[in-house]
Design a protein around this motif. Structure first.
Motif, mmCIF file in Angstrom:
data_model
loop_
_atom_site.group_PDB
_atom_site.id
_atom_site.type_symbol
_atom_site.label_atom_id
_atom_site.label_comp_id
_atom_site.label_asym_id
_atom_site.label_seq_id
_atom_site.Cartn_x
_atom_site.Cartn_y
_atom_site.Cartn_z
ATOM 1 N N ARG A 179 0.690 -1.245 -0.033
ATOM 2 C CA ARG A 179 0.072 0.021 0.153
ATOM 3 C C ARG A 179 1.007 1.176 0.066
ATOM 4 O O ARG A 179 1.971 1.427 0.707
ATOM 5 N N ILE A 180 0.502 2.297 -0.738
ATOM 6 C CA ILE A 180 1.455 3.647 -0.947
ATOM 7 C C ILE A 180 0.732 4.707 -0.228
ATOM 8 O O ILE A 180 -0.796 4.800 -0.403
ATOM 9 N N TYR A 181 1.383 5.609 0.292
ATOM 10 C CA TYR A 181 0.771 6.729 1.083
ATOM 11 C C TYR A 181 1.701 7.862 0.605
ATOM 12 O O TYR A 181 2.962 7.680 0.365
ATOM 13 N N ALA A 182 1.034 8.898 0.569
ATOM 14 C CA ALA A 182 1.905 10.242 0.028
ATOM 15 C C ALA A 182 2.737 10.821 1.406
ATOM 16 O O ALA A 182 2.131 10.465 2.395
ATOM 17 N N LEU A 209 -2.995 16.260 1.202
ATOM 18 C CA LEU A 209 -1.892 15.888 0.085
ATOM 19 C C LEU A 209 -0.792 16.732 0.189
ATOM 20 O O LEU A 209 -0.622 17.706 0.917
ATOM 21 N N THR A 210 0.529 16.282 -0.406
ATOM 22 C CA THR A 210 1.683 16.784 -0.581
ATOM 23 C C THR A 210 1.528 18.017 -1.563
ATOM 24 O O THR A 210 0.604 17.950 -2.414
ATOM 25 N N THR A 211 2.464 18.658 -1.612
ATOM 26 C CA THR A 211 2.521 19.974 -2.489
ATOM 27 C C THR A 211 2.241 19.644 -4.068
ATOM 28 O O THR A 211 1.341 20.047 -4.764
ATOM 29 N N GLU A 234 -4.815 10.471 -7.574
ATOM 30 C CA GLU A 234 -3.920 10.742 -6.565
ATOM 31 C C GLU A 234 -4.189 10.099 -5.218
ATOM 32 O O GLU A 234 -5.423 9.966 -4.744
ATOM 33 N N VAL A 235 -3.160 9.875 -4.352
ATOM 34 C CA VAL A 235 -3.135 9.099 -3.310
ATOM 35 C C VAL A 235 -2.960 10.245 -2.071
ATOM 36 O O VAL A 235 -2.037 11.119 -2.280
ATOM 37 N N SER A 236 -3.556 10.221 -1.033
ATOM 38 C CA SER A 236 -3.222 10.980 0.128
ATOM 39 C C SER A 236 -2.536 10.507 1.141
ATOM 40 O O SER A 236 -1.902 9.522 1.031
ATOM 41 N N VAL A 237 -1.965 11.434 2.102
ATOM 42 C CA VAL A 237 -1.224 10.880 3.187
ATOM 43 C C VAL A 237 -1.805 9.739 3.935
ATOM 44 O O VAL A 237 -0.962 9.100 4.411
ATOM 45 N N VAL A 241 -7.804 7.519 -2.045
ATOM 46 C CA VAL A 241 -7.756 7.749 -3.590
ATOM 47 C C VAL A 241 -8.497 8.857 -4.078
ATOM 48 O O VAL A 241 -9.846 8.836 -3.856
ATOM 49 N N TYR A 242 -8.159 9.904 -4.785
ATOM 50 C CA TYR A 242 -8.792 11.082 -5.253
ATOM 51 C C TYR A 242 -8.659 11.090 -6.709
ATOM 52 O O TYR A 242 -7.660 10.832 -7.130
ATOM 53 N N TRP A 243 -9.836 11.851 -7.378
ATOM 54 C CA TRP A 243 -9.612 12.441 -8.546
ATOM 55 C C TRP A 243 -8.384 13.412 -8.506
ATOM 56 O O TRP A 243 -8.077 13.977 -7.531
#
Length: 437
Positions: A179-182, A209-211, A234-237, A241-243
């Motif tokens: 699993r990936i996290y920002a 979200l990161t910059t 886009e994946v969040s901290v 998962v987001y558009w």
């Protein structure tokens, strides 16, 4: 073939795609594998940087390399959420200074910070990726420049890749989900999202979200010959998962995609705004061609003794994976006319120089255009099948199989802050034609 012109009996011609950019002839080569540990630990998978064809220009060294293998750790170092609370003095509380505790701090205002405290998770292993050279980073990723080059140290300060870009947590038990996290934890085990960062409250606490964001794209149908590109997210901290945002650094997040998760599937692309990585699972790599197979395909081509139709000399595909432009008149290096697809040895016949760009008139069909060496696509992880190399990307000339060329020609890789561009996976050079999508 339904998507290209059929090859004729002339061995000096090759098929040419009408999609965003691929040409080709017949050839291929090899790429380095990282050595496993002495006690052969469990292999979770690999992260491969697009654009380097198996090796960084300066060589693969330590934590800076074109491919990073994720092995099961002897001692688990994963973390999971534990406590959540607010404090009135941001960055001054002892909890954010305790290196034994991992924390994420969301600064809401000058005097208000939301703290999420993490505890050890003995069921997962954590791997961190970023531009920082601090020991906390497992895989150091620098900006990729098209043409298999790396930015000089003088330019790194302007990099758009975060020093602590993302983290990956892998289950220590089968099926070893990753699993990936920002965002990644810094040397003091903290993640700070400042007052201006994109963040918001959730039912569980906070998220952000990161910059420049961490983007994901999963292929449809897995990573194989019949695969097609998926949709970028886009994946969040916190791993949601987001558009995509309107631009990479927009303060307004995209809409939550409730039907998707942050699990990395074989063939998932990860974009860090400056470099793109391909995730290959251990199970997926079992169906990927080996370096030995790629080298055998190269030998088979050379054994057929292809001949230049002009100089009548035998063309030989070199073993060297870093093939450069060879300007010797007696060179056996195969060259291709990118407009028509005819292949020859190097020659000076009817050369032209238009605006500093070397071009040639093809002696077979008299088409004028770029004249480039054919180079093997040596990174086996980018191949969707084990077929011989019959096509190449335009304008770089990297060769691969028909279906591999077709797949990557359709993949829209992030380009800049809001654009997408199909590119060669072996050197990151944008492909000719329309943007691939």
């Amino acid at each position: 073939m339904p998507h290209g012109n059929s090859i004729d009996s002339d061995p000096s011609s090759f098929r040419k795609y009408k999609q965003p950019g691929q040409l080709i002839s017949t050839l291929e080569e090899e790429s380095p594998n990282l050595p496993p540990s002495t006690h052969a630990p469990v292999k979770y998978g690999e992260l491969v940087i697009l654009g380097y064809n198996g090796c960084l220009p300066s060589g693969n060294r330590g934590r800076r390399r074109s491919r990073f293998i994720l092995y099961k750790k002897e001692v688990p170092n994963g973390v999971k959420p534990d406590k959540r609370y607010e404090i009135s003095a941001p960055r001054s509380a002892q909890v954010t200074k305790d290196n034994e505790k991992h924390t994420i701090a969301y600064t809401l205002s000058r005097h208000q910070t939301f703290i999420e405290e993490y505890t050890t998770d003995f069921k997962t292993d954590m791997f961190q990726i970023g531009r920082s050279t601090e020991p906390i980073i497992d895989f150091i990723v620098m900006d990729t420049v098209p043409g298999a080059k790396c930015q000089e140290d003088t330019v790194i300060s302007e990099s758009t890749i975060s020093r602590f870009a993302c983290r990956i947590l892998v289950d220590r038990d089968p099926p070893y989900n990753a699993r990936i996290y920002a965002a990644g934890f810094n040397s003091t085990s903290n993640i700070f999202l400042g007052e201006k960062a994109c963040k918001w409250r959730t039912e569980q606490g906070m998220d952000g979200l990161t910059t420049n964001g961490v983007l994901l794209m999963r292929p449809k149908g897995g990573f194989q010959a019949t695969s097609t590109p998926g949709v970028w997210r886009e994946v969040s901290v916190c791993g949601n998962v987001y558009w995509l945002r309107e631009t990479r650094s927009s303060p307004q997040r995209g809409k939550l995609v409730e039907s998707e998760n942050n699990i990395l599937e074989d063939g998932t692309l990860i974009d860090l705004c400056g470099a793109s990585l391909l995730w290959r699972s251990a199970s997926g790599l079992r169906h990927t061609p080996t370096q030995e197979l790629l080298d055998q395909l190269r030998k088979d081509i050379n054994r057929a003794r292809p001949q230049c139709p002009i100089g009548f000399n035998t063309l030989v595909l070199p073993r060297n994976r870093n093939v450069g432009r060879l300007l010797s008149e007696n060179s056996k290096q195969p060259y291709a006319y990118l407009k028509c697809g005819h292949v020859h040895g190097f020659h000076e016949w009817n050369s032209k120089d238009q605006e500093g760009k070397e071009e040639r008139m093809c002696p077979m069909c008299r088409e004028v255009g770029p004249y480039e060496p054919l180079i093997m696509g040596n990174e086996a992880s980018f191949c969707v099948d084990s077929e011989p190399p019959t096509h190449a990307f335009c304008p770089c000339g990297h060769m691969c199989s028909d279906k591999t060329a077709k797949y990557w020609s359709q993949v829209p890789l992030p380009h800049g802050t809001h654009a997408f561009q199909a590119a060669c996976p072996f050197c990151a050079t944008p492909l000719c034609g329309d943007q691939g999508m």
